[in-house]
Design a protein around this motif. Structure first.
Motif, short mmCIF file in Angstrom:
data_model
loop_
_atom_site.label_atom_id
_atom_site.label_comp_id
_atom_site.label_asym_id
_atom_site.label_seq_id
_atom_site.Cartn_x
_atom_site.Cartn_y
_atom_site.Cartn_z
N LEU A 1 -17.66 34.44 41.57
CA LEU A 1 -18.05 34.07 42.93
C LEU A 1 -18.67 32.68 42.97
O LEU A 1 -18.39 31.88 43.87
CB LEU A 1 -19.01 35.10 43.51
CG LEU A 1 -18.40 36.40 44.01
CD1 LEU A 1 -19.48 37.42 44.35
CD2 LEU A 1 -17.52 36.14 45.23
N HIS A 2 -19.49 32.38 41.98
CA HIS A 2 -20.10 31.05 41.93
C HIS A 2 -19.03 29.98 41.70
O HIS A 2 -19.10 28.89 42.30
CB HIS A 2 -21.15 30.99 40.82
CG HIS A 2 -22.45 31.62 41.20
ND1 HIS A 2 -23.26 31.11 42.21
CD2 HIS A 2 -23.10 32.72 40.72
CE1 HIS A 2 -24.34 31.86 42.32
NE2 HIS A 2 -24.27 32.85 41.45
N PHE B 1 -22.44 34.34 51.02
CA PHE B 1 -22.74 34.01 49.62
C PHE B 1 -23.19 32.56 49.50
O PHE B 1 -24.15 32.24 48.80
CB PHE B 1 -21.50 34.26 48.75
CG PHE B 1 -21.75 34.07 47.28
CD1 PHE B 1 -22.34 35.08 46.54
CD2 PHE B 1 -21.39 32.89 46.64
CE1 PHE B 1 -22.57 34.91 45.17
CE2 PHE B 1 -21.63 32.71 45.28
CZ PHE B 1 -22.22 33.73 44.55
N GLU C 1 -16.81 41.90 49.90
CA GLU C 1 -16.97 43.14 49.13
C GLU C 1 -15.63 43.63 48.56
O GLU C 1 -15.63 44.49 47.66
CB GLU C 1 -17.59 44.23 50.01
CG GLU C 1 -19.00 43.90 50.48
CD GLU C 1 -19.95 43.64 49.33
OE1 GLU C 1 -19.87 44.36 48.33
OE2 GLU C 1 -20.76 42.70 49.44
N THR D 1 -18.27 37.51 34.52
CA THR D 1 -18.60 38.57 35.47
C THR D 1 -18.07 38.20 36.86
O THR D 1 -17.69 37.06 37.12
CB THR D 1 -20.13 38.75 35.59
OG1 THR D 1 -20.70 37.54 36.13
CG2 THR D 1 -20.76 39.04 34.23
N LYS D 2 -18.08 39.18 37.74
CA LYS D 2 -17.69 38.93 39.12
C LYS D 2 -18.64 37.91 39.75
O LYS D 2 -18.22 37.04 40.53
CB LYS D 2 -17.70 40.23 39.91
CG LYS D 2 -17.46 40.04 41.41
CD LYS D 2 -17.62 41.35 42.17
CE LYS D 2 -17.62 41.11 43.67
NZ LYS D 2 -17.75 42.37 44.44
N GLU D 3 -19.93 38.01 39.44
CA GLU D 3 -20.92 37.08 39.98
C GLU D 3 -20.60 35.65 39.57
O GLU D 3 -20.66 34.71 40.37
CB GLU D 3 -22.32 37.47 39.50
CG GLU D 3 -23.44 36.64 40.09
CD GLU D 3 -23.80 37.03 41.51
OE1 GLU D 3 -24.64 36.35 42.10
OE2 GLU D 3 -23.24 38.03 42.02
N ASP D 4 -20.24 35.47 38.29
CA ASP D 4 -19.87 34.14 37.82
C ASP D 4 -18.63 33.64 38.55
O ASP D 4 -18.54 32.45 38.90
CB ASP D 4 -19.61 34.16 36.32
CG ASP D 4 -20.89 34.32 35.50
OD1 ASP D 4 -21.98 34.08 36.06
OD2 ASP D 4 -20.79 34.69 34.32
#
Length: 214
Positions: A57-58, A101, A28, A52-55
């Motif tokens: 993270l992936h 994750f 987080e 994005t942050k999501e991208d």
């Protein structure tokens, strides 16, 4: 006067610093603003490299998966499972804050999907029916992720007086924390051996049937 030096951005550096933030402060704690501060740039500059942050993270998760070794399936399916499970666990233990994750599955991550493809292919080419190959992959993942999520041994307080007469079968539980890493590793190996031994028996039984069910 010379212009101030602007740190060069690269996808590799962005992923590396992002992973450092996760490793140090948790999943987080990663935000585009904080990442930009660590990189010495404006947050807007990051969006030239990641949407994005999501991208992000992936991408970070996919990079971690490069340490997972599936080459053992070129030898035989049992070697493949052992090599995959051990290297998978090692990769997760190195980055425990990222485990929640990663636990959701490969999503659209290229490296993760290639590893999954190699595992499934190694099992089916060895003669496992498709359904069993899927279940073996899932079962092994449950074992690995569960092992990496936390330490069983470290969860016991090291206060010997706590156990006394109330918990007579835990009279030596206060020693677990001191040897947690060793016990947790040995426990994982015990579970992995039990899984593979059981699968070998199942494999022989399937092989004795003329038309095993998918």
């Amino acid at each position: 006067m010379p212009r101030p030096t602007i740190p060069r951005l690269s996808p590799e550096r962005i992923r590396r610093i992002g992973l450092e933030i996760i490793d140090t402060d948790g999943l987080e704690a990663l935000s585009m603003r904080r990442l930009a501060e660590r990189l010495g740039v404006r947050a807007a500059s990051l969006y030239n490299h990641v949407s994005t942050k999501e991208d992000l993270l992936h991408e970070i998760a996919d990079g971690v998966m490069t340490a997972v070794d599936v080459s053992g399936f070129e030898v035989d399916w049992t070697t493949g499972l052992r090599t995959w499970a051990r290297s998978y666990r090692a990769a997760l233990i190195a980055h425990p804050n990222l485990v929640p994750f990663l636990a959701y599955g490969p999503a659209r991550r290229e490296t993760a999907l290639r590893r999954a493809d190699a595992v499934h292919g190694g099992l089916t080419e060895a003669g496992w029916p498709q359904r069993y190959a899927t279940m073996i992959g899932a079962s092994t993942k449950y074992l690995v992720v569960g092992s990496a999520m936390g330490s069983f041994s470290s969860g016991f307080p090291d206060d010997a007086a706590l156990y006394d007469d109330r918990f007579p079968h835990l009279s030596r539980a206060h020693l677990l924390r001191e040897h947690a890493a060793e016990i947790d590793a040995d426990s994982f190996e015990l579970a992995l051996a039990a899984l593979i031994n059981g699968l070998q028996k199942q494999y022989r039984e399937l092989g004795s049937n003329a038309t095993p069910k998918e």
